[in-house]
Design a protein around this motif. Sequence first.
Motif, mmCIF file in Angstrom:
data_model
loop_
_atom_site.group_PDB
_atom_site.id
_atom_site.type_symbol
_atom_site.label_atom_id
_atom_site.label_comp_id
_atom_site.label_asym_id
_atom_site.label_seq_id
_atom_site.Cartn_x
_atom_site.Cartn_y
_atom_site.Cartn_z
ATOM 1 N N LEU A 1 55.049 -22.446 34.025
ATOM 2 C CA LEU A 1 55.927 -23.826 33.803
ATOM 3 C C LEU A 1 56.220 -24.277 32.299
ATOM 4 C CD1 LEU A 1 54.253 -25.779 36.612
ATOM 5 C CD2 LEU A 1 56.318 -25.066 36.565
ATOM 6 N N GLU A 2 55.053 -23.970 31.412
ATOM 7 C CA GLU A 2 55.256 -24.042 29.866
ATOM 8 C C GLU A 2 56.313 -23.179 29.348
ATOM 9 O OE1 GLU A 2 51.485 -23.760 28.608
ATOM 10 O OE2 GLU A 2 50.687 -25.669 29.077
ATOM 11 N N GLN A 3 56.243 -21.838 29.747
ATOM 12 C CA GLN A 3 57.463 -21.082 29.104
ATOM 13 C C GLN A 3 58.741 -21.510 29.651
ATOM 14 O OE1 GLN A 3 57.321 -18.346 27.355
ATOM 15 N NE2 GLN A 3 55.088 -18.757 26.876
ATOM 16 N N SER A 4 58.812 -21.972 31.031
ATOM 17 C CA SER A 4 59.968 -22.452 31.200
ATOM 18 C C SER A 4 60.681 -23.554 30.561
ATOM 19 C CB SER A 4 59.930 -22.704 32.855
ATOM 20 O OG SER A 4 61.248 -23.512 33.372
ATOM 21 N N ARG A 5 59.735 -24.519 30.166
ATOM 22 C CA ARG A 5 60.278 -25.390 29.205
ATOM 23 C C ARG A 5 60.608 -24.999 27.852
ATOM 24 N NH1 ARG A 5 56.264 -28.400 32.438
ATOM 25 N NH2 ARG A 5 54.669 -28.031 31.021
ATOM 26 N N SER A 6 59.710 -24.283 27.265
ATOM 27 C CA SER A 6 59.773 -23.840 25.783
ATOM 28 C C SER A 6 61.273 -22.922 25.767
ATOM 29 C CB SER A 6 58.670 -23.057 25.432
ATOM 30 O OG SER A 6 58.613 -21.919 25.996
ATOM 31 N N ARG A 7 61.356 -22.093 26.776
ATOM 32 C CA ARG A 7 62.557 -21.252 26.608
ATOM 33 C C ARG A 7 63.958 -21.922 27.007
ATOM 34 N NH1 ARG A 7 61.288 -15.394 28.910
ATOM 35 N NH2 ARG A 7 59.420 -14.971 27.924
ATOM 36 N N GLY A 8 63.837 -23.260 27.601
ATOM 37 C CA GLY A 8 65.151 -23.831 27.805
ATOM 38 C C GLY A 8 65.696 -23.225 29.174
ATOM 39 N N SER A 9 64.892 -22.532 29.976
ATOM 40 C CA SER A 9 65.490 -21.853 31.277
ATOM 41 C C SER A 9 65.404 -22.826 32.394
ATOM 42 C CB SER A 9 64.493 -20.595 31.412
ATOM 43 O OG SER A 9 64.511 -19.927 30.362
ATOM 44 N N SER B 1 65.882 -17.138 37.231
ATOM 45 C CA SER B 1 66.021 -17.859 35.807
ATOM 46 C C SER B 1 67.419 -17.733 35.418
ATOM 47 C CB SER B 1 64.984 -17.493 35.045
ATOM 48 O OG SER B 1 65.066 -16.136 34.517
ATOM 49 N N ARG B 2 67.940 -18.838 34.642
ATOM 50 C CA ARG B 2 69.172 -18.525 34.140
ATOM 51 C C ARG B 2 69.121 -19.502 32.985
ATOM 52 N NH1 ARG B 2 74.410 -20.980 37.330
ATOM 53 N NH2 ARG B 2 73.242 -23.062 36.849
ATOM 54 N N ALA B 3 69.304 -18.636 31.655
ATOM 55 C CA ALA B 3 69.184 -19.375 30.370
ATOM 56 C C ALA B 3 70.447 -19.991 30.288
ATOM 57 C CB ALA B 3 68.786 -18.324 29.532
ATOM 58 N N VAL B 4 70.438 -21.535 29.809
ATOM 59 C CA VAL B 4 71.723 -22.053 29.399
ATOM 60 C C VAL B 4 71.946 -22.176 28.153
ATOM 61 C CG1 VAL B 4 72.655 -24.273 30.423
ATOM 62 C CG2 VAL B 4 71.144 -23.355 31.936
ATOM 63 N N SER B 5 73.172 -21.983 27.747
ATOM 64 C CA SER B 5 73.354 -22.177 26.338
ATOM 65 C C SER B 5 73.324 -23.622 25.845
ATOM 66 C CB SER B 5 74.893 -21.419 26.263
ATOM 67 O OG SER B 5 75.195 -21.823 24.724
ATOM 68 N N ALA B 6 72.712 -23.611 24.544
ATOM 69 C CA ALA B 6 72.664 -24.980 23.896
ATOM 70 C C ALA B 6 74.148 -25.558 23.248
ATOM 71 C CB ALA B 6 71.468 -24.987 22.956
ATOM 72 N N HIS B 7 74.824 -24.442 23.216
ATOM 73 C CA HIS B 7 75.962 -24.777 22.598
ATOM 74 C C HIS B 7 77.384 -24.257 23.445
ATOM 75 C CE1 HIS B 7 73.962 -26.002 19.024
ATOM 76 N NE2 HIS B 7 73.189 -24.842 19.173
ATOM 77 N N PRO B 8 77.779 -25.060 24.683
ATOM 78 C CA PRO B 8 78.457 -24.313 25.576
ATOM 79 C C PRO B 8 80.237 -24.710 24.671
ATOM 80 C CG PRO B 8 78.202 -26.643 25.938
ATOM 81 C CD PRO B 8 77.135 -26.418 24.969
ATOM 82 N N ALA B 9 80.923 -23.735 25.202
ATOM 83 C CA ALA B 9 82.252 -23.807 24.471
ATOM 84 C C ALA B 9 83.062 -24.901 24.742
ATOM 85 C CB ALA B 9 83.079 -22.529 24.933
ATOM 86 N N ARG C 1 48.945 -13.667 30.243
ATOM 87 C CA ARG C 1 50.060 -14.485 29.578
ATOM 88 C C ARG C 1 51.221 -13.712 29.324
ATOM 89 N NH1 ARG C 1 50.202 -19.005 27.242
ATOM 90 N NH2 ARG C 1 47.894 -19.344 27.044
ATOM 91 N N GLN C 2 51.261 -12.341 28.994
ATOM 92 C CA GLN C 2 52.343 -11.349 28.617
ATOM 93 C C GLN C 2 52.895 -11.204 30.192
ATOM 94 O OE1 GLN C 2 49.296 -11.328 27.092
ATOM 95 N NE2 GLN C 2 49.455 -10.744 25.083
ATOM 96 N N LEU C 3 52.123 -10.963 31.225
ATOM 97 C CA LEU C 3 52.778 -10.494 32.297
ATOM 98 C C LEU C 3 53.609 -11.997 32.963
ATOM 99 C CD1 LEU C 3 52.078 -7.932 33.860
ATOM 100 C CD2 LEU C 3 50.658 -9.343 35.340
ATOM 101 N N VAL C 4 53.118 -12.894 32.813
ATOM 102 C CA VAL C 4 53.852 -14.148 32.975
ATOM 103 C C VAL C 4 55.375 -13.995 32.352
ATOM 104 C CG1 VAL C 4 54.126 -16.907 33.060
ATOM 105 C CG2 VAL C 4 51.932 -15.546 33.646
ATOM 106 N N GLU C 5 55.257 -13.721 31.049
ATOM 107 C CA GLU C 5 56.526 -13.775 30.279
ATOM 108 C C GLU C 5 57.408 -12.629 30.897
ATOM 109 O OE1 GLU C 5 55.201 -13.414 26.340
ATOM 110 O OE2 GLU C 5 54.176 -15.370 26.249
ATOM 111 N N LEU C 6 56.917 -11.516 31.239
ATOM 112 C CA LEU C 6 57.927 -10.618 31.682
ATOM 113 C C LEU C 6 58.398 -10.824 33.215
ATOM 114 C CD1 LEU C 6 55.309 -7.487 30.932
ATOM 115 C CD2 LEU C 6 57.838 -7.854 30.029
ATOM 116 N N ALA C 7 57.635 -11.649 33.997
ATOM 117 C CA ALA C 7 58.152 -12.117 35.106
ATOM 118 C C ALA C 7 59.181 -13.012 34.850
ATOM 119 C CB ALA C 7 56.949 -12.890 36.323
ATOM 120 N N ILE C 8 59.119 -13.899 34.090
ATOM 121 C CA ILE C 8 60.285 -14.776 33.877
ATOM 122 C C ILE C 8 61.425 -13.785 33.300
ATOM 123 C CG2 ILE C 8 61.012 -16.779 32.510
ATOM 124 C CD1 ILE C 8 58.218 -17.770 32.275
ATOM 125 N N ASP C 9 61.199 -12.906 32.810
ATOM 126 C CA ASP C 9 62.260 -12.071 32.405
ATOM 127 C C ASP C 9 62.951 -11.124 33.185
ATOM 128 O OD1 ASP C 9 62.348 -12.861 29.592
ATOM 129 O OD2 ASP C 9 60.787 -11.382 28.856
#
Length: 371
Positions: free
Chosen positions: A116-124, A213-221, A60-68
């Motif tokens: 896929l779960e990590q992608s949804r939970s991170r908002g990536s 991956s590209r993390a999108v801000s929840a509060h755009p300027a 599980r940690q390896l999957v998270e590192l790949a997303i990072d």
Amino acid sequence: IRVRPLTCTEARRGDQQVVHSLGDGAVHVSAARHDATFGFSAVFDAGASQEAVFEGSGMRQLVELAIDGFSCTVFAFGQTGSGKTYTLMGPLAQSETQPASPALLGLMQRSFTCLLEQSRSRGSDLALSASYLEIYNEQVRDLLSPGPPCALPLRWSKTRGFYVENQLSVEFESLEAIVSLLLQGSQRRRTSAHALNRHSSRSHALLTIHIRSRAVSAHPAPGEGWGASACPSKQGTLCFVDLAGSERVKETGSSGELSVEANSINRSLLALGKSWGTRPGSPAGPHRSPVTSFVAPPPAGHCISLLAKPRGKRTHIPYRDSKLTRLLARSLGGSGITLMVACISPSSRCLSETLSTLHYASRARRVTTRP
């Protein structure tokens, strides 16, 4: 380390169980003239579930590192019939119309779900694609490309390192799509039956998930769209490597084409660093290297042994000795993060190969990378 159960054939034959888990990452091998204890990050005995292996191995940690944005690799290696493909994929008898029971799914399907779960939970905002290759008789073949398999050239460049030219990469967005690609490619992989394994893989297989991956801000300027406030993109990979099992032709009863395939498998494993067990009566233990007894001894420069040495004492690492080591160069000694799962049999008849695998895993554990 994963220890499979004794098979029905081994039990009927009266084989003794010579491998025992001691807890806390220790495994003990006890037989005539052999008594050794090995230590690893984790040991899963015959009763361990697929879920326990996924959670306890650090997958599980390896999957998270790949997303990072890290390059992550999972190896499964061991003797033919030791449970490598089952650990990675689950039961062989599964298809899109007859899926395996959820409890039996392997590391790959569980990793896809986690990704896929990590992608949804991170908002990536993830862009995902997959490629699937096999190395058969030192030829690299695309398992996702339509039509009959053909050899693809393996190239090298300063910017990319070793890479496969004209490799097909397929985008996917759902669990169903990536599982379909996995099953499609696995059905094209070369397998055969011999005395030790009715479904023996005759090639090394590499499934790679490419993650952008590209993390999108929840509060755009004010006045900016969602894309304008996005963070810089990251590119990671998650590679699953199912190595063909080491085998002795005398024990498998292979001849003709099977014998040619076995020799090709064994040569590439020797280049990687897998040696071939101890001669009967030779000393074996966690601090002694096994004496080879199959073909010529492994070259002095095989990769794992050299990489396990302190950095100041290393010589040239011969990645070019086989296509397998070329494709795995970054995973073995580069900037990647690698999990190695050694699968072994507890049977007394497989003692020599089991000791060889444990020695190999002990050497591999000393290899360090710089992610």
